[in-house]
Design an enzyme around this catalytic site. Sequence first.
Site, PDB file in Angstrom:
ATOM      1  N   GLY A  26      28.855  82.007   2.282  1.00  0.00           N
ATOM      2  CA  GLY A  26      29.605  81.622   0.984  1.00  0.00           C
ATOM      3  C   GLY A  26      30.600  80.249   1.318  1.00  0.00           C
ATOM      4  O   GLY A  26      30.054  79.218   1.984  1.00  0.00           O
ATOM      5  N   GLY A  31      25.780  70.591   0.183  1.00  0.00           N
ATOM      6  CA  GLY A  31      24.926  70.989   1.091  1.00  0.00           C
ATOM      7  C   GLY A  31      24.191  71.948   0.936  1.00  0.00           C
ATOM      8  O   GLY A  31      22.862  72.084   1.190  1.00  0.00           O
ATOM      9  N   HIS A  32      24.791  73.392   0.629  1.00  0.00           N
ATOM     10  CA  HIS A  32      24.457  74.517   0.226  1.00  0.00           C
ATOM     11  C   HIS A  32      23.511  74.357  -0.906  1.00  0.00           C
ATOM     12  O   HIS A  32      22.174  74.785  -1.238  1.00  0.00           O
ATOM     13  CB  HIS A  32      25.006  75.504   0.119  1.00  0.00           C
ATOM     14  N   LYS A 146      19.640  72.649   9.505  1.00  0.00           N
ATOM     15  CA  LYS A 146      19.592  71.943  10.840  1.00  0.00           C
ATOM     16  C   LYS A 146      21.022  71.621  11.555  1.00  0.00           C
ATOM     17  O   LYS A 146      21.045  71.430  12.688  1.00  0.00           O
ATOM     18  CB  LYS A 146      18.785  70.887  10.841  1.00  0.00           C
ATOM     19  N   ASP A 148      23.197  73.629  12.187  1.00  0.00           N
ATOM     20  CA  ASP A 148      23.243  74.643  13.092  1.00  0.00           C
ATOM     21  C   ASP A 148      21.991  74.735  13.922  1.00  0.00           C
ATOM     22  O   ASP A 148      21.350  75.859  13.695  1.00  0.00           O
ATOM     23  CB  ASP A 148      23.905  75.902  12.370  1.00  0.00           C
ATOM     24  N   SER A 183      30.034  70.491   5.484  1.00  0.00           N
ATOM     25  CA  SER A 183      30.443  71.958   6.120  1.00  0.00           C
ATOM     26  C   SER A 183      31.539  72.610   5.236  1.00  0.00           C
ATOM     27  O   SER A 183      32.314  71.957   4.938  1.00  0.00           O
ATOM     28  CB  SER A 183      30.937  71.625   7.736  1.00  0.00           C
ATOM     29  N   ARG A 185      34.016  74.081   6.372  1.00  0.00           N
ATOM     30  CA  ARG A 185      35.035  73.840   7.188  1.00  0.00           C
ATOM     31  C   ARG A 185      35.550  72.512   6.776  1.00  0.00           C
ATOM     32  O   ARG A 185      37.063  72.207   7.418  1.00  0.00           O
ATOM     33  CB  ARG A 185      34.871  74.018   8.996  1.00  0.00           C
TER      34      ARG A 185
HETATM   35  O1  PAF Z   1      24.867  79.609   9.148  1.00  0.00           O
HETATM   36  C1  PAF Z   1      25.565  80.644   8.522  1.00  0.00           C
HETATM   37  O2  PAF Z   1      26.300  80.374   7.570  1.00  0.00           O
HETATM   38  C2  PAF Z   1      25.824  82.020   9.253  1.00  0.00           C
HETATM   39  O3  PAF Z   1      25.594  81.894  10.678  1.00  0.00           O
HETATM   40  C3  PAF Z   1      24.627  82.944   8.806  1.00  0.00           C
HETATM   41  C4  PAF Z   1      23.294  82.114   9.337  1.00  0.00           C
HETATM   42  C5  PAF Z   1      24.554  83.104   7.367  1.00  0.00           C
HETATM   43  C6  PAF Z   1      24.754  84.461   9.216  1.00  0.00           C
HETATM   44  O4  PAF Z   1      25.666  84.826   9.017  1.00  0.00           O
END
Ligand code: PAF
Length: 279
Positions: A26, A31-32, A146, A148, A183, A185
């Site tokens: 969430g 980006g999401h 990517k 992460d 991000s 954050r």
């Molecule tokens: O990247 C994230 O948002 C989290 O690490 C994930 C993959 C949803 C797992 O909780």
Amino acid sequence: MIVIDNAKDMRSRDNGKPCVLVPTMGALHAGHGKLISYGRRLAGKSGSLIVSIFINPTQFGPGEDFEAYPRTLDEDCSLCAAAGADIVFHPSVAEIYHEDSPEITADTKLIKTLCGPTRPGHFDGVCTVVKKLFELIKPDIAVFGKKDYQQLAVISRMTRELKLPVRIIGAETVREADGLAMSSRNRYLDAEQRAQAPAIRKALLKLKKDTTPETSARIKEAGDIIAREAPLGTITYLQVVDRGTMQEMQTIDRPALAATAVCFGKTRLIDNIEIDAIT
Ligand code: PAF
């Protein structure tokens, strides 16, 4: 688009159509949005696109921001609907975990570098929840960003080792106009920190552009850029690793990844860049 909040309904939605999952915690941003639109294209018109929104407690260490992690479900659902999701899965912690839920352990070799040493247990928590989501939702494809990169490597390895029938796809990092990786954050940064944060991308671009094969010289220069242009930031790590094994590299003689984590106050930002082997 519908919102499902329990495991039973989630399991029973399986309609045999191709299913794409975008797992998130969430606090969604543009980006999401791109990741979800990409998932929509992968699912096609007839497939199902599911976005999970679950702030997974087991991947946060003591003193990390689990309690403070932004919870913005209404805005998140609007973004998911606009980006083409069919279902948002938003379970409670009790729907996902039981007292005796077994923990999945991340491949220890992949977590010796980068975020691994400073976030003990983090990747075990990620693997545990992602495996649970895969079992409940049964996606054919799952999309991870990517940004992460180490998480993507760890999940790909777990999926391969456990022979989970899911194709893992990595999607490119989405950036603000000044290069800062998007991000959840970033919203914690104050104006001064935000103004300095693009130095992370600048440093990684310089590290990639350098021509010396030795990683130490490149890392030194990139670190200097961050120290000079982002004095409010503290580097947690700045490393060059093998893209497949995540092991540290001294020379760029195979496909590499330069990655860094920089803390602005309590806000930890990560970013990375792929570097081709110098031949
Ligand atoms: O990247 C994230 O948002 C989290 O690490 C994930 C993959 C949803 C797992 O909780």
